[in-house]
Design a protein around this motif. Structure first.
Motif, PDB file in Angstrom:
ATOM      1  N   PRO A   1      -7.633 -14.606  -8.615  1.00 44.13           N
ATOM      2  CA  PRO A   1      -6.493 -15.158  -9.369  1.00 44.13           C
ATOM      3  C   PRO A   1      -5.207 -14.352  -9.148  1.00 44.13           C
ATOM      4  CG  PRO A   1      -7.880 -13.897 -10.841  1.00 44.13           C
ATOM      5  CD  PRO A   1      -8.584 -13.901  -9.506  1.00 44.13           C
TER       6      PRO A   1
ATOM      7  N   GLY B   1      -0.905  -7.707 -12.073  1.00 43.78           N
ATOM      8  CA  GLY B   1      -1.446  -6.409 -11.697  1.00 43.78           C
ATOM      9  C   GLY B   1      -2.348  -6.500 -10.486  1.00 43.78           C
ATOM     10  N   LEU B   2      -3.210  -7.523 -10.450  1.00 43.32           N
ATOM     11  CA  LEU B   2      -4.099  -7.720  -9.315  1.00 43.32           C
ATOM     12  C   LEU B   2      -3.296  -8.052  -8.060  1.00 43.32           C
ATOM     13  CD1 LEU B   2      -7.036  -7.891  -8.346  1.00 43.32           C
ATOM     14  CD2 LEU B   2      -7.026 -10.311  -8.991  1.00 43.32           C
TER      15      LEU B   2
ATOM     16  N   ASP C   1       3.503 -11.617 -20.359  1.00 39.69           N
ATOM     17  CA  ASP C   1       2.260 -12.314 -20.691  1.00 39.69           C
ATOM     18  C   ASP C   1       1.980 -13.481 -19.753  1.00 39.69           C
ATOM     19  OD1 ASP C   1       2.984 -11.881 -24.200  1.00 39.69           O
ATOM     20  OD2 ASP C   1       1.908 -10.572 -22.807  1.00 39.69           O
ATOM     21  N   GLU C   2       2.998 -14.208 -19.339  1.00 40.11           N
ATOM     22  CA  GLU C   2       2.827 -15.424 -18.565  1.00 40.11           C
ATOM     23  C   GLU C   2       3.212 -15.187 -17.099  1.00 40.11           C
ATOM     24  OE1 GLU C   2       1.541 -18.228 -19.545  1.00 40.11           O
ATOM     25  OE2 GLU C   2       1.264 -17.539 -21.614  1.00 40.11           O
ATOM     26  N   PRO C   3       2.423 -15.686 -16.148  1.00 39.31           N
ATOM     27  CA  PRO C   3       2.761 -15.520 -14.726  1.00 39.31           C
ATOM     28  C   PRO C   3       4.128 -16.090 -14.362  1.00 39.31           C
ATOM     29  CG  PRO C   3       0.485 -16.248 -14.963  1.00 39.31           C
ATOM     30  CD  PRO C   3       1.106 -16.310 -16.326  1.00 39.31           C
TER      31      PRO C   3
ATOM     32  N   TYR D   1     -11.342 -19.875  -9.873  1.00 40.17           N
ATOM     33  CA  TYR D   1     -11.401 -18.529  -9.296  1.00 40.17           C
ATOM     34  C   TYR D   1     -12.778 -17.937  -9.533  1.00 40.17           C
ATOM     35  CZ  TYR D   1      -6.358 -19.053  -9.017  1.00 40.17           C
ATOM     36  OH  TYR D   1      -5.104 -19.498  -8.724  1.00 40.17           O
TER      37      TYR D   1
ATOM     38  N   ASP E   1      -2.185 -15.510 -11.038  1.00 43.06           N
ATOM     39  CA  ASP E   1      -2.248 -15.458 -12.494  1.00 43.06           C
ATOM     40  C   ASP E   1      -2.282 -14.034 -13.042  1.00 43.06           C
ATOM     41  OD1 ASP E   1      -2.376 -18.262 -12.643  1.00 43.06           O
ATOM     42  OD2 ASP E   1      -4.530 -18.211 -12.258  1.00 43.06           O
ATOM     43  N   ASP E   2      -2.557 -13.068 -12.177  1.00 39.26           N
ATOM     44  CA  ASP E   2      -2.705 -11.682 -12.602  1.00 39.26           C
ATOM     45  C   ASP E   2      -1.721 -10.810 -11.833  1.00 39.26           C
ATOM     46  OD1 ASP E   2      -3.489  -9.075 -13.147  1.00 39.26           O
ATOM     47  OD2 ASP E   2      -5.612  -9.594 -13.273  1.00 39.26           O
TER      48      ASP E   2
ATOM     49  N   ASP F   1       6.798 -13.609 -14.691  1.00 42.42           N
ATOM     50  CA  ASP F   1       6.604 -12.360 -13.972  1.00 42.42           C
ATOM     51  C   ASP F   1       7.369 -12.381 -12.656  1.00 42.42           C
ATOM     52  OD1 ASP F   1       4.859  -9.776 -13.732  1.00 42.42           O
ATOM     53  OD2 ASP F   1       4.747 -10.765 -11.788  1.00 42.42           O
TER      54      ASP F   1
ATOM     55  N   GLY G   1       3.928  -5.445 -11.280  1.00 42.15           N
ATOM     56  CA  GLY G   1       2.490  -5.330 -11.471  1.00 42.15           C
ATOM     57  C   GLY G   1       2.108  -4.286 -12.494  1.00 42.15           C
TER      58      GLY G   1
END
Length: 460
Positions: free
Chosen positions: A189, A195-196, A111-113, A459, A192-193, A116, A106
């Motif tokens: 999301p 960090g979130l 760049d892409e989920p 979302y 998709d995020d 990650d 996180g």
């Protein structure tokens, strides 16, 4: 000849199921992708599924040999003891390392989920793949839970005794927590995020760790929504850990244990688990997309639209089950209260939730297991374009079959429970009528969601 009659009836039930559902299951849809077409009209397909569940109840109702029913429920084998070092030291270490990987990803996401590590670990490896193991194999979350490991370590270092968990709380914190977690997953999301997602995981971790420090092990047994979810699914699994070692039983037979559902809060938690799994699939259907856009077009904020539908569906699921419990008191002609009947017949719903989760996430897990393995092999430099598995079309049919199998298992557990509760054969059969009616409705809703084309929900 009489001793073989129940076995023949069970075999006949499975044969009837295959004949009744074979055509419909041949062209089912698949999750998170374009669904295949169903060879029969939708209304006929759904009625066929509902009728198959209803017919299986009628066939199960003819199995009235209590000794035979008990032999199915009580069959078990004790396997060798699980190595203590694995469950006490290695498993918590794996959980802590996994948590650290999610938080690290996180902070430094690609760049892409799909590249990650945190996103793939949480949604593919944990919520899809690991959750499947809890009801297909056995619940290993108590050993892997990193937050439980932290709580145990702090108590061991600092000493002292945690507070007694208030009996009045029951599983209500788990109900509220599960509703909050799934709603957050739907409207934000998180997939998709990175960090979130890491922030959400950290927030949940802090909250459940603090509660664990206050109430100790009791928190993870009753109040923690994730631990309660995996424990509930674990009752469906064939393997369970006991003081004597690892016990092997027939799938779903752990649901006949009265300790699975102890009070009204446990009943509501079981229904909540069924509802949130349904809602997670419902918001990906074209019908929901059209309905949400229409309501938002009337001036209702999107967040409020999702929340109202979420709470309304939750109320309908809980209300339908409570109504079934009240009706069962009349059809069963018993002095038992509706609350008592609700407690005894709630556990079978976990088989439905497990079957639907498997149908909901099977394709998702299989397709994305390849990117997960690629990123795990090199998390610091994941591949630029992760590959995905392409599934054969028959997987969609398997998903629909898992929905039906979950409901059929639920019917058998309810049938066994009825013969345990009622001394009279007629009472045992008649008491199940309202609950079977609710299961048929759940079947048709689940089949419709799994067979519907899947969209990505907007979302908020």
């Amino acid at each position: 000849m009489a001793s073989h009659r129940p076995r023949r009836l069970v075999l006949a039930a499975f044969g009837t199921l295959l004949l009744a559902t074979g055509t419909a299951l041949a062209h089912g849809g698949s999750l998170r992708g374009e669904a295949g077409t169903i060879a029969v009209p939708s209304w006929l397909f759904l009625l066929t599924g509902g009728a198959a569940v209803g017919a299986s109840f009628l066939l199960a109702a003819t199995v009235t040999d209590r000794r035979y029913i008990a032999s199915i429920d009580d069959w078990h084998r004790t396997l060798s003891r699980f190595p203590v070092a694995v469950s006490r030291y290695l498993a918590p270490l794996v959980g802590v390392v996994g948590l650290g990987a999610v938080l690290w990803a996180g902070v430094t996401p690609p760049d892409e989920p799909l590249r990650d590590l945190g996103v793939l670990l949480v949604w593919v490896g944990w919520w899809a793949g690991f959750t499947m193991t809890t009801y297909l194999v056995g619940n290993t979350w108590p050993a892997l839970n990193p937050f439980r490991a932290v709580v145990s370590a702090v108590h061991a270092l600092l000493g002292g005794s945690p507070r007694e968990y208030p009996e009045r709380l029951g599983s209500w914190p788990a109900v509220v927590g599960l509703l909050a977690l799934v709603f957050t997953e739907v409207v934000l999301p998180l997939a998709d995020d990175p960090g979130l997602l890491a922030t959400a995981v950290a927030g949940y971790g802090v909250a459940t760790t603090l509660a664990g420090l206050v109430f100790g092990e009791s928190w993870f047994e009753r109040g923690d929504p994730v631990s309660r979810t995996f424990a509930a699914f674990g009752a469906v699994a064939p393997l369970t850990r006991t003081d004597d070692g690892v016990r092997l039983r027939l799938p779903g037979m752990g649901l006949t244990d009265t300790s699975v559902v102890r009070d009204r809060s446990d009943v509501v938690f079981v229904v909540t688990l069924l509802w949130v799994t349904t809602y997670d699939g419902l918001v990906t259907t074209p019908l929901w997309s059209d309905l949400a856009r229409t309501v938002v077009g009337w001036g209702v904020p999107p967040l409020l639209t999702y929340l109202l539908a979420y709470l309304l569906g939750f109320g309908l699921f809980v209300g339908a089950y409570r109504l079934a419990a009240r009706l069962a008191r009349g059809t069963g002609e018993t002095f038992l209260t509706s609350d008592a009947l609700g407690r005894r017949f709630a556990a079978p719903l976990l088989a439905i939730a497990a079957g639907y989760h498997l149908a909901h996430y099977l394709s998702y897990f299989l397709v994305l297991s390849l990117p997960l393995s690629q990123v795990l092999a090199n998390p610091a430099a994941p591949p630029v374009n992760p590959q995905r598995f392409v599934l054969p079309t028959f997987v969609g049919g398997l998903e629909l079959a898992f929905v039906l199998l979950g409901h059929l298992l639920a019917i058998w557990v309810a049938h066994s429970t009825a013969y345990d509760v009622f001394p009279s054969r007629l009472q045992a059969v008649r008491s199940q009528y309202p609950f079977i009616g609710v299961m048929v409705v759940y079947t048709m809703v689940s089949l419709w969601i799994v067979a519907a084309p899947s969209l990505t929900p907007p979302y908020l």
